[in-house]
Every structure is written in C-alpha cells, then in structure tokens.
Design a protein around this motif. Structure first.
Motif, PDB file in Angstrom:
ATOM      1  N   SER A   1      -2.491   5.429   0.859  1.00  0.00           N
ATOM      2  CA  SER A   1      -2.617   5.765   2.295  1.00  0.00           C
ATOM      3  C   SER A   1      -4.085   5.918   2.665  1.00  0.00           C
ATOM      4  O   SER A   1      -4.521   5.445   3.725  1.00  0.00           O
ATOM      5  CB  SER A   1      -1.930   7.100   2.611  1.00  0.00           C
ATOM      6  N   GLN A   2      -4.826   6.597   1.788  1.00  0.00           N
ATOM      7  CA  GLN A   2      -6.250   6.809   2.101  1.00  0.00           C
ATOM      8  C   GLN A   2      -6.993   5.477   2.209  1.00  0.00           C
ATOM      9  O   GLN A   2      -7.903   5.327   3.025  1.00  0.00           O
ATOM     10  CB  GLN A   2      -6.893   7.713   1.043  1.00  0.00           C
ATOM     11  N   ALA A   3      -6.589   4.518   1.384  1.00  0.00           N
ATOM     12  CA  ALA A   3      -7.217   3.189   1.455  1.00  0.00           C
ATOM     13  C   ALA A   3      -6.917   2.536   2.808  1.00  0.00           C
ATOM     14  O   ALA A   3      -7.809   1.955   3.457  1.00  0.00           O
ATOM     15  CB  ALA A   3      -6.710   2.310   0.313  1.00  0.00           C
TER      16      ALA A   3
ATOM     17  N   HIS B   1       2.132   9.849   4.027  1.00  0.00           N
ATOM     18  CA  HIS B   1       1.687   8.934   2.975  1.00  0.00           C
ATOM     19  C   HIS B   1       2.673   7.782   2.784  1.00  0.00           C
ATOM     20  O   HIS B   1       2.571   7.039   1.817  1.00  0.00           O
ATOM     21  CB  HIS B   1       1.525   9.687   1.648  1.00  0.00           C
ATOM     22  N   ALA B   2       3.647   7.673   3.693  1.00  0.00           N
ATOM     23  CA  ALA B   2       4.680   6.643   3.557  1.00  0.00           C
ATOM     24  C   ALA B   2       4.571   5.569   4.635  1.00  0.00           C
ATOM     25  O   ALA B   2       4.996   4.439   4.437  1.00  0.00           O
ATOM     26  CB  ALA B   2       6.058   7.299   3.643  1.00  0.00           C
TER      27      ALA B   2
ATOM     28  N   HIS C   1       4.274   1.897   3.674  1.00  0.00           N
ATOM     29  CA  HIS C   1       3.685   1.868   2.318  1.00  0.00           C
ATOM     30  C   HIS C   1       4.425   2.889   1.476  1.00  0.00           C
ATOM     31  O   HIS C   1       3.866   3.852   0.978  1.00  0.00           O
ATOM     32  CB  HIS C   1       2.167   2.112   2.368  1.00  0.00           C
ATOM     33  N   MET C   2       5.725   2.672   1.368  1.00  0.00           N
ATOM     34  CA  MET C   2       6.624   3.604   0.719  1.00  0.00           C
ATOM     35  C   MET C   2       7.314   2.939  -0.470  1.00  0.00           C
ATOM     36  O   MET C   2       7.702   1.776  -0.406  1.00  0.00           O
ATOM     37  CB  MET C   2       7.674   4.085   1.726  1.00  0.00           C
TER      38      MET C   2
ATOM     39  N   VAL D   1     -11.887   3.171  -1.972  1.00  0.00           N
ATOM     40  CA  VAL D   1     -10.888   4.231  -2.212  1.00  0.00           C
ATOM     41  C   VAL D   1     -10.040   3.859  -3.422  1.00  0.00           C
ATOM     42  O   VAL D   1      -9.793   4.686  -4.320  1.00  0.00           O
ATOM     43  CB  VAL D   1      -9.982   4.427  -0.975  1.00  0.00           C
ATOM     44  N   LEU D   2      -9.625   2.599  -3.468  1.00  0.00           N
ATOM     45  CA  LEU D   2      -8.705   2.189  -4.537  1.00  0.00           C
ATOM     46  C   LEU D   2      -9.395   2.167  -5.910  1.00  0.00           C
ATOM     47  O   LEU D   2      -8.720   2.262  -6.936  1.00  0.00           O
ATOM     48  CB  LEU D   2      -8.099   0.827  -4.204  1.00  0.00           C
TER      49      LEU D   2
END
Ligand SMILES: Cc1ncc(COP(=O)(O)O)c(C=O)c1O
Length: 398
Positions: free
Chosen positions: A279-281, A307-308, A356-357, A394-395
């Motif tokens: 999610s942060q990415a 975060h989903a 993104h789940m 981030v990743l």
C-alpha cells in the motif's frame, strides 16, 4: 489494437486474484457430503479462521456473499423495533444500515463523509444525547471498500465502554480481513462479518459471522431467529449438514482450506506487513503523480487508509477513461469509483480504485503502477513524474 493474449490482472477490490493453488485444490470430482475428508476439512477451518481474525470465539459459516452475511449478523443480533446506530465512512455502512431498516430495525446514522474515519468525539456527543440503553448494536465497517477509509475500531470500543453501553459492536471486515491488522478479542468486537472473496482469496460463495459469548447470550433474548440464519446450529452442528443448513459448498471448502494454509504458512503478521508495504508503494507513486494536475488520494491521513484498497480521485471523466484504456489495451482491470459521485459527476467517473488484497506481491504492484502510468500518458492525463521510482524505493525495503 485491443489486448487479446497474455496474463490478465484483476486489480479490483474484490473478488481478488485467486491463487493457482486454490484453483487447483477446487478442481476435483464431487466429494461425498455424508462422510470422509470433507467433514474433517470443514471442522479444521474454524480454528484457522479464528487465527486470521485473532478471535477465540465462534464462527458461523454461510453460503452467502457480503450482503447475505450482513443479514445473517443482523438476524442474530437485533429484532424489528430495536434501535441501532451506524457509523458510516462510505457506501457500505449505508448498505448495511439499509438492510437493517428493511428488517424493521430503527436506524440512526452518524455520517462521517467519504474521506475520513469515524471521529470518536462526534460519537461521544451522540451517546451523550441519547438514553443509555437505546442502541442494541453499533454497526461500522473496518474498511469501507468504496472510500478506502479504515476505522480505528479499538477507539470506538473504548468510547462505548466509557458510556457503559450494552450495545453490541458489530464490524464489517469484508474488505479488510487478512489484509489490515484486525484484533477481534483485543479490540472488544462482539460480532464481525467477513466473506471469502477478498483477503481470503477464494471465489465468492462463503460468508462468515464471527461472534463472542456476549453476542451469543444476546441472541437468546431475541423473540425469534429465522432457521436459515440462526447461527447456533452452525457452530454446534449435531449433523454435518447443519454447518451450512443444507448442502455444504463442497469445492469452496477445499479452496478455503488451501487459502488458509497459505496464510498460516506466511503467518498473519507477515500477511498484514506485506499489505502495508504494498500500500505504501502505491501511495508513494500517487503522491508523486499528484504533484501536477488533479489527481489525489481520497484519504488524506495515512493512518486512516486501508491496506487492501485505495480510492483515487482523477477528476472529470478521467477515471472511466483510464479504466477503459487499461481494460482494452493492457489486460489490467482496476476498480470503478463506487459511491463517490460529486456534483457534475453523478456516476463517479472521476474516481478509480486499486484493489491490492490477498494474493499480491511487489512485481504485481509495479506492473499495476507501471501500466497505470502508461494509461495516464495514453489518455493525455497531466500528472507529476517519478511515481514508479518512488514506489520502487518503498518496495526495496521488503
Ligand atoms: C466492506 C464491504 N461490505 C459489504 C460488501 C458486500 O459484499 P457482496 O458484494 O459480496 O454482497 C462489500 C463488497 O464489496 C464490501 O466491500
């Protein structure tokens, strides 16, 4: 040119990507439903569902989607004429409220809008202004899939305890279970609803009502509970058919067994962490793209973001234009703007959502972002640069 080959990617916020392992475990001849391994596998799901929900309570399973499971929870918690309070942070809380209304329940709504979480101060004022035992239940979503707002459930529990409220706290985790940290026991949640088609990575078909002893006792005080929705035989079946009040969803049970094995292997803390980093990415890329033009993340405070799923405003008809370009030219499907209509945009054409789940990893997120950036350029949408680089940074911490 329209895309016609290669792997497609469904990045909508549910149903989510189904792992090959799950699909393979479902690809089998019809099993016996009277004896044999299906019975053992069904029993084995309960402790593992509780592991994912951090619950030591009960789990009733239903052949149902999210709407069905909303009704299942309400049927065991309230009767016609009861009052409930719904804390709304998007379309889905309103949907659950509407269902309660149609069951004859009297519903008050505190509406916090479409881009921020529940404010416990506002809840405080509401509880102050009402008789102490008015509400039989408080309903809310952990994550609203339309707005991508995530709520602080523990803070709501704390507020209810301050008022010594006897209301049951019922939480919709349909979008968040196995994606965002959720602590059923520690956060004092009495009833939680979930379904198998998002973080649990199984095709739609099974829904769950998790509940504790308090909710179990309360159910006994209801004048009646319809026999199909009654959770009691499902948690205490004398015969196998009672788990699902009839024929079990045989192949889904195999799929869910495999999905839970995958989550247990990764370990739930790591599953949550993976979703957090991915999610942060996504947010890092959108922050860069938003430096020029009209794009913005719907939820401003990162603490209040799911975060989903991520809901993004592009403005104008650009959400729909981008989705259509991606769908026809690239094989990537992103989510429509749901319940996000604005003045001049009744269909929510200016919004999109990224799901993104569940079965997602870094290379899928980079593919999602790279393809979206390509689509933005293709439709001539003005945006800032450096999104992919920011996401990659981030990743690289994974
Ligand atoms: C948070 C939430 N609640 C309820 C629902 C309704 O679920 P269903 O569409 O499976 O009926 C959804 C569906 O996306 C959801 O995201």
């Amino acid at each position: 040119m329209t895309v016609s080959s290669g792997q497609t990617y469904l990045a909508i916020p549910g149903p989510s990507v189904i792992p090959e392992e799950v699909l393979r475990s479902m690809h089998r001849a019809a099993p016996n439903i009277y004896e044999g391994e299906l019975i053992e596998i069904t029993e084995s799901l309960i402790p593992d569902l509780n592991y994912v929900a951090r619950s030591s309570g009960y789990v009733a399973m239903y052949i149902a989607n999210g709407h069905g499971i909303w009704e299942a929870a309400l049927s065991n918690a309230v009767s016609a004429g009861d009052h409930i309070l719904v804390l709304a942070t998007g379309r889905f809380a309103h949907g659950w409220a509407e269902m309660a209304r149609k069951m004859g329940v009297s519903v008050d709504i505190l509406d916090f809008g479409k881009n921020r979480a529940v404010d416990v101060q506002v809840l405080n004022e509401k509880l102050n202004s009402e008789p102490k035992s008015k509400y039989k239940a408080i309903l809310m979503t952990h994550v609203d899939t339309a707005t991508s707002v995530k709520n602080d459930i523990a803070s709501v529990r704390k507020k209810l305890d301050e008022f010594e409220s006897s209301a049951l706290l019922a939480v919709d985790c349909i979008a968040s279970l196995a994606c965002d940290r959720f602590e059923m026991d520690d956060w004092g949640v009495d009833i939680m609803v979930a379904a198998c088609q998002k973080g649990l990575m199984v095709p739609p078909g099974i829904g769950f009502v998790f509940f504790n002893n308090r909710a179990k006792e309360r159910q006994k005080s209801l004048t009646s509970v319809s026999s199909y929705w009654d959770w009691e035989p499902r948690i205490n079946p004398k015969f196998y058919y009672e788990y699902f009040c009839g024929t079990a969803p045989t192949h889904h049970i195999y799929g869910l067994r495999t999905a839970l094995d995958m989550i247990k292997k990764e370990e739930i803390e790591n599953t949550w962490k993976r979703h957090e980093i991915l999610s942060q990415a996504i947010w890092a890329a959108i922050d860069k793209w938003s430096l020029d033009g009209d794009m913005s993340l719907n939820v401003k405070d990162p603490i209040e973001r799911s975060h989903a799923v991520t809901s993004i405003r592009l403005g104008g008809k650009n959400g729909t234009k981008l989705r259509q370009w991606l769908q026809t030219k690239s094989g990537l499907t992103i989510g429509i703007g749901l319940g996000m209509s604005e003045a001049g945009d009744p269909n929510g054409d200016g919004f999109v959502r990224f799901g993104h789940m569940g079965h997602v990893n870094a290379q899928m997120i980079m593919a999602l972002l790279g393809t979206v950036e390509t689509g933005l350029n293709a439709i001539g949408y003005k945006h800032g640069s450096g999104g992919l680089e920011a996401a990659g940074k981030v990743l690289s911490s994974i």
